[in-house]
Design a protein around this motif. Structure first.
Motif, PDB file in Angstrom:
ATOM      1  N   MET A   1       0.822  -1.206   0.000  1.00 58.98           N
ATOM      2  CA  MET A   1       0.000   0.000   0.000  1.00 58.98           C
ATOM      3  C   MET A   1       0.859   1.261   0.000  1.00 58.98           C
ATOM      4  O   MET A   1       0.517   2.248  -0.630  1.00 58.98           O
ATOM      5  CB  MET A   1      -0.917  -0.017   1.236  1.00 58.98           C
ATOM      6  N   SER A   2       1.990   1.223   0.709  1.00 63.06           N
ATOM      7  CA  SER A   2       2.807   2.428   0.829  1.00 63.06           C
ATOM      8  C   SER A   2       3.959   2.473  -0.156  1.00 63.06           C
ATOM      9  O   SER A   2       4.551   3.532  -0.347  1.00 63.06           O
ATOM     10  CB  SER A   2       3.360   2.554   2.250  1.00 63.06           C
ATOM     11  N   LEU A   3       4.264   1.332  -0.779  1.00 64.59           N
ATOM     12  CA  LEU A   3       5.379   1.303  -1.728  1.00 64.59           C
ATOM     13  C   LEU A   3       5.182   2.361  -2.793  1.00 64.59           C
ATOM     14  O   LEU A   3       6.114   3.106  -3.151  1.00 64.59           O
ATOM     15  CB  LEU A   3       5.476  -0.082  -2.382  1.00 64.59           C
ATOM     16  N   LYS A   4       3.960   2.404  -3.290  1.00 61.43           N
ATOM     17  CA  LYS A   4       3.561   3.399  -4.274  1.00 61.43           C
ATOM     18  C   LYS A   4       3.986   4.818  -3.858  1.00 61.43           C
ATOM     19  O   LYS A   4       4.586   5.561  -4.634  1.00 61.43           O
ATOM     20  CB  LYS A   4       2.038   3.284  -4.384  1.00 61.43           C
ATOM     21  N   PHE A   5       3.736   5.163  -2.614  1.00 64.35           N
ATOM     22  CA  PHE A   5       4.045   6.515  -2.152  1.00 64.35           C
ATOM     23  C   PHE A   5       5.530   6.679  -1.845  1.00 64.35           C
ATOM     24  O   PHE A   5       6.078   7.766  -2.004  1.00 64.35           O
ATOM     25  CB  PHE A   5       3.175   6.862  -0.948  1.00 64.35           C
ATOM     26  N   ASN A  86      -2.737  11.475   5.839  1.00 64.06           N
ATOM     27  CA  ASN A  86      -3.621  10.379   6.280  1.00 64.06           C
ATOM     28  C   ASN A  86      -3.262   9.902   7.677  1.00 64.06           C
ATOM     29  O   ASN A  86      -2.095   9.709   7.981  1.00 64.06           O
ATOM     30  CB  ASN A  86      -3.489   9.182   5.340  1.00 64.06           C
ATOM     31  N   GLN A  87      -4.280   9.659   8.469  1.00 64.13           N
ATOM     32  CA  GLN A  87      -4.033   9.161   9.823  1.00 64.13           C
ATOM     33  C   GLN A  87      -4.203   7.650   9.846  1.00 64.13           C
ATOM     34  O   GLN A  87      -5.154   7.122  10.428  1.00 64.13           O
ATOM     35  CB  GLN A  87      -4.977   9.857  10.810  1.00 64.13           C
ATOM     36  N   ASP A  88      -3.272   6.953   9.211  1.00 68.62           N
ATOM     37  CA  ASP A  88      -3.339   5.486   9.175  1.00 68.62           C
ATOM     38  C   ASP A  88      -2.832   4.888  10.472  1.00 68.62           C
ATOM     39  O   ASP A  88      -1.935   5.438  11.113  1.00 68.62           O
ATOM     40  CB  ASP A  88      -2.483   4.958   8.013  1.00 68.62           C
ATOM     41  N   ASP A  89      -3.389   3.738  10.836  1.00 69.13           N
ATOM     42  CA  ASP A  89      -2.873   3.028  12.003  1.00 69.13           C
ATOM     43  C   ASP A  89      -1.535   2.396  11.661  1.00 69.13           C
ATOM     44  O   ASP A  89      -1.324   1.945  10.535  1.00 69.13           O
ATOM     45  CB  ASP A  89      -3.855   1.953  12.453  1.00 69.13           C
ATOM     46  N   PRO A  90      -0.623   2.362  12.618  1.00 65.64           N
ATOM     47  CA  PRO A  90       0.690   1.764  12.356  1.00 65.64           C
ATOM     48  C   PRO A  90       0.570   0.279  12.054  1.00 65.64           C
ATOM     49  O   PRO A  90      -0.388  -0.379  12.472  1.00 65.64           O
ATOM     50  CB  PRO A  90       1.456   2.003  13.658  1.00 65.64           C
TER      51      PRO A  90
ATOM     52  N   ALA B 115      -0.804  13.287  10.766  1.00 68.02           N
ATOM     53  CA  ALA B 115      -0.387  11.888  10.732  1.00 68.02           C
ATOM     54  C   ALA B 115       0.505  11.547  11.918  1.00 68.02           C
ATOM     55  O   ALA B 115       0.357  10.501  12.556  1.00 68.02           O
ATOM     56  CB  ALA B 115       0.333  11.585   9.412  1.00 68.02           C
ATOM     57  N   VAL B 116       1.434  12.462  12.239  1.00 69.65           N
ATOM     58  CA  VAL B 116       2.362  12.204  13.342  1.00 69.65           C
ATOM     59  C   VAL B 116       1.613  12.197  14.673  1.00 69.65           C
ATOM     60  O   VAL B 116       1.838  11.339  15.528  1.00 69.65           O
ATOM     61  CB  VAL B 116       3.489  13.265  13.363  1.00 69.65           C
ATOM     62  N   THR B 117       0.718  13.151  14.837  1.00 76.96           N
ATOM     63  CA  THR B 117      -0.064  13.212  16.069  1.00 76.96           C
ATOM     64  C   THR B 117      -0.872  11.930  16.269  1.00 76.96           C
ATOM     65  O   THR B 117      -0.917  11.359  17.365  1.00 76.96           O
ATOM     66  CB  THR B 117      -1.033  14.418  16.028  1.00 76.96           C
ATOM     67  N   HIS B 118      -1.492  11.469  15.195  1.00 74.05           N
ATOM     68  CA  HIS B 118      -2.265  10.228  15.281  1.00 74.05           C
ATOM     69  C   HIS B 118      -1.380   9.058  15.665  1.00 74.05           C
ATOM     70  O   HIS B 118      -1.702   8.274  16.560  1.00 74.05           O
ATOM     71  CB  HIS B 118      -2.944   9.947  13.944  1.00 74.05           C
ATOM     72  N   ASP B 119      -0.253   8.952  14.998  1.00 73.93           N
ATOM     73  CA  ASP B 119       0.673   7.850  15.282  1.00 73.93           C
ATOM     74  C   ASP B 119       1.117   7.889  16.738  1.00 73.93           C
ATOM     75  O   ASP B 119       1.156   6.858  17.418  1.00 73.93           O
ATOM     76  CB  ASP B 119       1.893   7.973  14.368  1.00 73.93           C
ATOM     77  N   ARG B 120       1.408   9.090  17.222  1.00 70.72           N
ATOM     78  CA  ARG B 120       1.834   9.223  18.609  1.00 70.72           C
ATOM     79  C   ARG B 120       0.753   8.727  19.560  1.00 70.72           C
ATOM     80  O   ARG B 120       1.037   8.028  20.541  1.00 70.72           O
ATOM     81  CB  ARG B 120       2.128  10.689  18.915  1.00 70.72           C
TER      82      ARG B 120
END
Lengths: 190, 190
Positions: A1-5, A86-90, B115-120
């Motif tokens: 999914m992230s390779l593209k970016f 984007n606020q993706d989950d880790p 994105a960073v805030t969410h990850d944190r």
DNA sequence: TCTCGCATGTAATGTGTTACATGATTTA
DNA sequence: TAAATCATGTAACACATTACATGCGAGA
């Protein structure tokens, strides 16, 4: 999914051919995203079909075996820009070494020491490489905003490697203390 | 490749049905290896075919919808023991957030802050969960060798989360300093 | 001409994710 | 009896890894 970016980000910094990209992924980009050349070729083709990148025109017909240089298109820049916020989950954790140590704990198998020692060695190598990049590209320089952010990303890699190495050392210390137990405990085993 | 052994390690500690395993992977095992119930069922079937685990006999014919308890066989223990000492190279790094920050640096996009805030936030949640497990299972206890090793594995998770959170904070600090630059620099932008 | 390295790709396999299906048990 | 929950799965797809294939140019 992230390779593209990851590819779009790499092409934002500099246009490249497939193999050049593969090399950049092996070197600097590899400290936050790794990819093989097969993946990169496949993904570049998809990005071209999607109109996010294009091949720079070259003299002669583009054929197999001839280098093809790719550059990012405005649509690619927009897609990348949108994805960045984007606020993706880790990604879920998958650490084989931790499984090994936990399994070894359950089995009472001191042989894990070999696996931990190896892991420590590899991570120490990676750390040296990162520290060298840091010295070469960032230390003793006046960095602009972009440079400071780039350095922070490298710093993330350095932090991770250091944490990992320290943890390996803690495990090795514990393993060795089990092989030479103190007098209080363990007067009757095996 | 390692899911197989993660399951064997889990079954070494305690026999379980597929769903119980899935729950254990969601909870304690998840801090070093994550897996969905679909993966677990698929892999359990393979392990049964390979003769590494067996279903514990239950009254009544085993049918769809009926719980099936799995236990590890001696062959499974041997295979796990052998794998534990393997000197495999660590998995290549793939961290989407690092790609985002690096891309944002190249694009000059302060929106990454979201994105960073969410990850944190997510990593802070995971850290709390780990710290709770540590308090519940390990703190203020006299641990044997196995217990100390189990705690070290949990500690690896805790260390990783703390490192990550600190890094996120460093990035956020840098991002905010870019939004409110000092007087020397940046007197003419946008 | 033969081999080597560069560069681009294909194919097969394995692993992980997402969505859905089926049956049994509990509870409103 | 209807709905919710537990439990086991199937199917389709996406992504990653490994091994191999194809074509070109440079140099022995």
């Amino acid at each position: 999914m992230s390779l593209k970016f990851a590819i779009l980000a790499a092409l934002t910094e500099r246009s490249s051919t497939g193999l050049e990209l593969a090399r950049r992924f092996d070197r600097s980009i590899g400290y936050f995203w790794s990819a093989s050349h097969q993946q990169i070729y496949r993904e570049l083709e998809r990005l071209r079909e999607a109109g996010l990148v294009s091949t720079v025109s070259r003299p002669g017909p583009p054929e197999r075996g001839q280098p093809k240089e790719f550059e990012i298109l405005p649509a690619g820049t927009s897609a990348l820009m949108a994805w960045t916020i984007n606020q993706d989950d880790p990604a879920p954790m998958r650490e084989a070494l931790f499984v090994k140590v936990r399994a070894a704990a359950a089995l009472g198998n001191p042989g894990v020491e070999a696996a931990v020692t190896h892991d420590r060695q590899i991570h120490a190598q990676i750390l040296s490489r990162y520290e060298e990049i840091d010295r070469r590209d960032f230390q003793d320089r006046d960095l602009d905003a972009q440079g400071r952010m780039q350095r922070l990303v490298l710093q993330a890699g350095i932090d991770l490697e250091r944490t990992r190495i320290q943890w390996c050392d803690a495990v090795l210390t514990e393993l060795r203390s089990q092989q030479q137990p103190n007098h209080e405990a363990d007067a009757s085993s095996t």
